[in-house]
Design an enzyme around this catalytic site. Structure first.
Site, PDB file in Angstrom:
ATOM      1  N   ASP A 145      -5.719  -2.120   9.080  1.00 33.26           N
ATOM      2  CA  ASP A 145      -4.678  -1.090   9.180  1.00 33.26           C
ATOM      3  C   ASP A 145      -3.967  -1.122  10.528  1.00 33.26           C
ATOM      4  O   ASP A 145      -2.830  -0.700  10.629  1.00 33.26           O
ATOM      5  CB  ASP A 145      -5.296   0.295   8.958  1.00 33.26           C
ATOM      6  CG  ASP A 145      -5.707   0.472   7.500  1.00 33.26           C
ATOM      7  OD1 ASP A 145      -4.944   0.036   6.626  1.00 33.26           O
ATOM      8  OD2 ASP A 145      -6.792   1.020   7.238  1.00 33.26           O
ATOM      9  N   LYS A 200       1.413   5.049  -2.408  1.00 34.95           N
ATOM     10  CA  LYS A 200       1.821   3.647  -2.271  1.00 34.95           C
ATOM     11  C   LYS A 200       2.880   3.252  -3.303  1.00 34.95           C
ATOM     12  O   LYS A 200       3.511   2.212  -3.174  1.00 34.95           O
ATOM     13  CB  LYS A 200       0.600   2.736  -2.427  1.00 34.95           C
ATOM     14  CG  LYS A 200      -0.512   3.060  -1.437  1.00 34.95           C
ATOM     15  CD  LYS A 200      -0.868   1.871  -0.612  1.00 34.95           C
ATOM     16  CE  LYS A 200      -2.017   2.187   0.327  1.00 34.95           C
ATOM     17  NZ  LYS A 200      -2.221   1.139   1.310  1.00 34.95           N
ATOM     18  N   ASP A 234       2.280  -2.032   5.615  1.00 36.65           N
ATOM     19  CA  ASP A 234       1.508  -1.849   4.385  1.00 36.65           C
ATOM     20  C   ASP A 234       2.115  -2.761   3.310  1.00 36.65           C
ATOM     21  O   ASP A 234       3.199  -2.480   2.778  1.00 36.65           O
ATOM     22  CB  ASP A 234       1.556  -0.373   3.959  1.00 36.65           C
ATOM     23  CG  ASP A 234       0.574  -0.088   2.843  1.00 36.65           C
ATOM     24  OD1 ASP A 234       0.416  -0.951   1.955  1.00 36.65           O
ATOM     25  OD2 ASP A 234      -0.046   0.983   2.864  1.00 36.65           O
ATOM     26  N   ASN A 255     -12.745  -7.215   9.291  1.00 30.42           N
ATOM     27  CA  ASN A 255     -13.634  -6.408   8.452  1.00 30.42           C
ATOM     28  C   ASN A 255     -14.485  -7.327   7.582  1.00 30.42           C
ATOM     29  O   ASN A 255     -14.380  -8.546   7.653  1.00 30.42           O
ATOM     30  CB  ASN A 255     -12.811  -5.425   7.603  1.00 30.42           C
ATOM     31  CG  ASN A 255     -11.828  -6.145   6.703  1.00 30.42           C
ATOM     32  OD1 ASN A 255     -12.217  -6.871   5.799  1.00 30.42           O
ATOM     33  ND2 ASN A 255     -10.531  -5.974   6.974  1.00 30.42           N
TER      34      ASN A 255
HETATM   35  N1  CTP Z   1      -3.071  -2.578   1.762  1.00 31.88           N
HETATM   36  C1  CTP Z   1      -2.019  -3.403   2.124  1.00 31.88           C
HETATM   37  N2  CTP Z   1      -1.584  -3.428   3.407  1.00 31.88           N
HETATM   38  C2  CTP Z   1      -2.144  -2.631   4.336  1.00 31.88           C
HETATM   39  C3  CTP Z   1      -3.228  -1.791   3.980  1.00 31.88           C
HETATM   40  C4  CTP Z   1      -3.669  -1.780   2.677  1.00 31.88           C
HETATM   41  O1  CTP Z   1      -1.499  -4.140   1.261  1.00 31.88           O
HETATM   42  N3  CTP Z   1      -1.715  -2.668   5.585  1.00 31.88           N
HETATM   43  C5  CTP Z   1      -3.490  -2.540   0.342  1.00 31.88           C
HETATM   44  C6  CTP Z   1      -4.841  -3.115   0.055  1.00 31.88           C
HETATM   45  O2  CTP Z   1      -4.745  -4.483  -0.296  1.00 31.88           O
HETATM   46  C7  CTP Z   1      -5.300  -2.281  -1.126  1.00 31.88           C
HETATM   47  C8  CTP Z   1      -4.621  -0.933  -0.890  1.00 31.88           C
HETATM   48  O3  CTP Z   1      -3.561  -1.185   0.002  1.00 31.88           O
HETATM   49  O4  CTP Z   1      -4.795  -2.782  -2.334  1.00 31.88           O
HETATM   50  C9  CTP Z   1      -5.459   0.150  -0.338  1.00 31.88           C
HETATM   51  O5  CTP Z   1      -6.193  -0.270   0.768  1.00 31.88           O
HETATM   52  P1  CTP Z   1      -7.170   0.770   1.496  1.00 31.88           P
HETATM   53  O6  CTP Z   1      -7.754   0.107   2.699  1.00 31.88           O
HETATM   54  O7  CTP Z   1      -8.078   1.390   0.493  1.00 31.88           O
HETATM   55  O8  CTP Z   1      -6.156   1.916   1.882  1.00 31.88           O
HETATM   56  P2  CTP Z   1      -5.353   2.222   3.171  1.00 31.88           P
HETATM   57  O9  CTP Z   1      -3.917   2.050   2.890  1.00 31.88           O
HETATM   58  O10 CTP Z   1      -5.900   1.464   4.299  1.00 31.88           O
HETATM   59  O11 CTP Z   1      -5.618   3.789   3.297  1.00 31.88           O
HETATM   60  P3  CTP Z   1      -6.840   4.571   3.996  1.00 31.88           P
HETATM   61  O12 CTP Z   1      -7.207   3.786   5.205  1.00 31.88           O
HETATM   62  O13 CTP Z   1      -6.215   5.876   4.294  1.00 31.88           O
HETATM   63  O14 CTP Z   1      -7.933   4.680   2.995  1.00 31.88           O
END
Ligand code: CTP
Length: 398
Positions: free
Chosen positions: A278, A343, A306, A210
Site C-alpha cells: 500500500d 474499488k 491502487d 509482504n
Molecule cells: N490492490 C491493488 N493495488 C493496491 C492495493 C490493492 O490492485 N495498491 C488490490 C489487490 O490486488 C486486491 C485488492 O486490491 O485485489 C484488495 O487488496 P487489500 O490489500 O485487501 O486491500 P487494500 O486496498 O490494501 O485495503 P486495506 O488495506 O484497507 O484493507
C-alpha cells in the site's frame, strides 16, 4: 467439450496416481475421443491391464517385443495414428528417460519415435519433484515443446506434503483439449492477472514487502488459460515458475505493476490477486542507510497507486469483469463488501488472512462477494479454487 474424431495415445507410467488415468480415459471417451493406451511395467503395478482396456475399449499395449505380428501396430505406427501423445501420470523416471532420449520399453520407444505433440502430467513425491535433476529434465522437455500440466500441491500418499500430486483429470482433459485445438469457453478473450507481492525499495539493499507467494494468482492465470483465454500475468517477485502457456511480465514495484497492467490493456477480464504494497518510501536513499547510535532512522511513506481501482474505473478500456481480492483479518464480509463498493470492481474474493497458512500456503478459503450477495466457498487447494473461479468467469457473458 467435443473431441469427436480425435485420437489420443495415453501412456500410463508407474505411480500411485495411475488410478486417476482411468478417470481421464473415461472423461476423454465421454468427450468423443478415441483413447489407445500403453501401460508401462511399473504402471501395471498400480492399475490392471484389464481395467485400462475395458475403459478405453481399445487394444492395450504393454510390451515392445510382443509387437511382432503384422496384424499388431508397431511402435512407430502407434504414435503416428494419434493426434496427441499424453503421458499421465508421468513419473520422474519416464521424464528422465524422455529428456535423455532413452528407449528401453514400448512407452519410451514410442516417445522417442513420435513426431506428434506430447503432453505430460507429472506425479511424484515432493522431493523427487523438487530435485534439480527433475526440474532440469522438465526444462529440457518444455524447451523441446512438450506441454507440461503441472502437479498440484497437497498431502501425498507417502505422507509428505507439497507439489507432486497429479493434476485432477478434468484439468488434464482441458489441457488435452487445448492441445488438440478445441476452443474453450474463454477462447478469444484476454485476461490480465496480477500476482505476488510488490517490493518497494528503501535503499539499494532494503525493501518493504509482504508474505504473498503468488501461488493463487499464478494458479488463476493457468486456470483461465486452460479455458482458452489469452492471459497476461503481471507478477511481483516470487519463487515459483511462470505458468506455461501464459505471457508473464515480471515487475518489482507497485508503480511498475500498474504500468505493465495498463500496457496490457485492453482485456475482457482482470483479476487482481497481487498483494500490492500500500505504501512505498517517500524518497529512495541513494546509499545504504547506516546505523547511527544517536538517532533512530524514521521512514516516511507515501501511498502507492491502487491498481484494482484504476482498472475498475469507468472508461473505454475498463475490462468487462474486474475481480479483486480482499485480504481481511476481521469483519470479513462487511469489510469486503465495503471494499467492492470503494474499488468499483464487480466481484471480490474475500479471504481471512489472519490465521497461519493462507498467505504462502497451498490452500485458501474465500467468500465470493458480488452485487447478488455473498457465497462462502469451502477450504480448497489454490489450484482447485482457481479452476472454480475460472469456470465461474466463463459462465459470464463477456
Ligand atoms: N490492490 C491493488 N493495488 C493496491 C492495493 C490493492 O490492485 N495498491 C488490490 C489487490 O490486488 C486486491 C485488492 O486490491 O485485489 C484488495 O487488496 P487489500 O490489500 O485487501 O486491500 P487494500 O486496498 O490494501 O485495503 P486495506 O488495506 O484497507 O484493507
Amino acid at each position: 467439450m467435443n473431441l469427436n474424431g480425435k485420437r489420443v495415445l495415453l501412456i500410463i507410467s508407474g505411480g500411485i496416481a495411475a488410478y486417476k488415468a482411468l478417470e481421464l480415459i473415461r472423461l476423454l471417451s465421454r468427450a468423443g475421443c478415441k483413447v489407445t493406451c500403453v501401460l508401462t511395467k511399473a504402471g501395471a503395478q498400480f492399475v490392471t491391464p484389464l481395467s485400462v482396456q475395458a475403459l478405453s475399449g481399445e487394444k492395450l499395449y504393454t510390451d515392445l517385443f510382443s509387437l511382432t505380428d503384422d496384424s499388431e501396430m508397431g511402435h512407430i505406427e502407434l504414435s503416428r495414428a494419434a493426434d496427441l501423445v499424453v503421458v499421465a501420470p508421468a513419473s520422474a523416471d519416464i521424464l528422465a528417460k524422455m529428456a535423455a532420449g532413452l528407449a528401453d520399453d514400448l512407452a519410451t520407444t514410442v516417445l522417442l519415435a513420435t513426431d506428434k505433440q506430447v503432453l505430460a502430467a507429472p506425479a511424484m513425491n515432493v522431493r523427487m519433484w523438487q530435485h534439480a535433476a527433475t526440474q532440469a529434465n522438465l526444462a529440457t522437455l518444455a524447451g523441446r515443446g512438450v506441454l507440461i500440466v503441472p502437479p498440484d500441491e497437497g498431502p501425498m500418499a507417502c505422507g509428505e506434503f507439497g507439489p507432486g500430486r497429479l493434476a485432477e483429470p478434468p484439468v488434464i482433459l482441458d489441457a488435452i483439449a487445448r492441445a488438440l485445438g478445441a476452443s474453450g469457453p474463454l477462447s478469444g478473450k484476454h485476461a490480465i492477472v496480477t500476482s505476488g507481492p510488490t517490493h518497494e525499495p528503501i535503499d539499494p539493499v532494503r525493501y518493504l514487502g509482504n508474505r504473498s507467494s503468488g501461488k493463487q494468482g499464478h494458479a488463476i492465470a493457468a486456470a483461465l488459460n486452460a479455458l482458452g483465454a489469452k492471459v497476461t500475468l503481471v507478477s511481483g517477485p516470487v519463487a515459483i515458475p511462470d505458468p506455461l502457456g501464459v505471457t508473464t511480465i515480471h515487475v518489482e514495484t507497485a508503480a511498475e505493476m500498474l504500468a505493465a497492467v495498463e500496457a496490457a490493456l485492453p482485456a475482457e477480464i482482470a483479476v487482481c490477486a497481487a498483494a500490492v504494497a500500500d505504501w512505498r518510501a517517500a524518497s529512495l536513499a541513494p546509499h545504504k542507510i547506516k546505523k547511527n547510535a544517536d538517532a533512530q532512522p524514521s521512514l516516511l511513506l507515501t501511498e502507492n497507486p491502487d491498481i484494482l481501482r484504476r482498472l475498475a474505473a469507468p472508461g473505454a478500456l475498463r475490462p468487462r469483469l474486474v475481480v479483486g481480492f480482499a485480504a481481511e483479518t476481521q469483519n470479513l464480509e462487511e469489510n469486503a463488501a465495503a471494499k467492492l463498493a470503494r474499488k468499483g470492481c464487480d466481484w471480490i474474493l474475500a479471504n481471512n488472512v489472519g490465521g497461519t497458512g493462507i498467505m504462502g500456503g497451498a490452500q485458501n478459503q474465500v467468500t465470493l462477494i458480488t452485487a447478488d450477495g455473498a457465497e462462502a466457498w469451502p477450504l480448497m487447494n489454490k489450484s482447485a479454487l482457481a479452476t472454480k473461479l475460472a469456470a465461474r468467469i466463463a459462465e459470464q457473458k463477456l
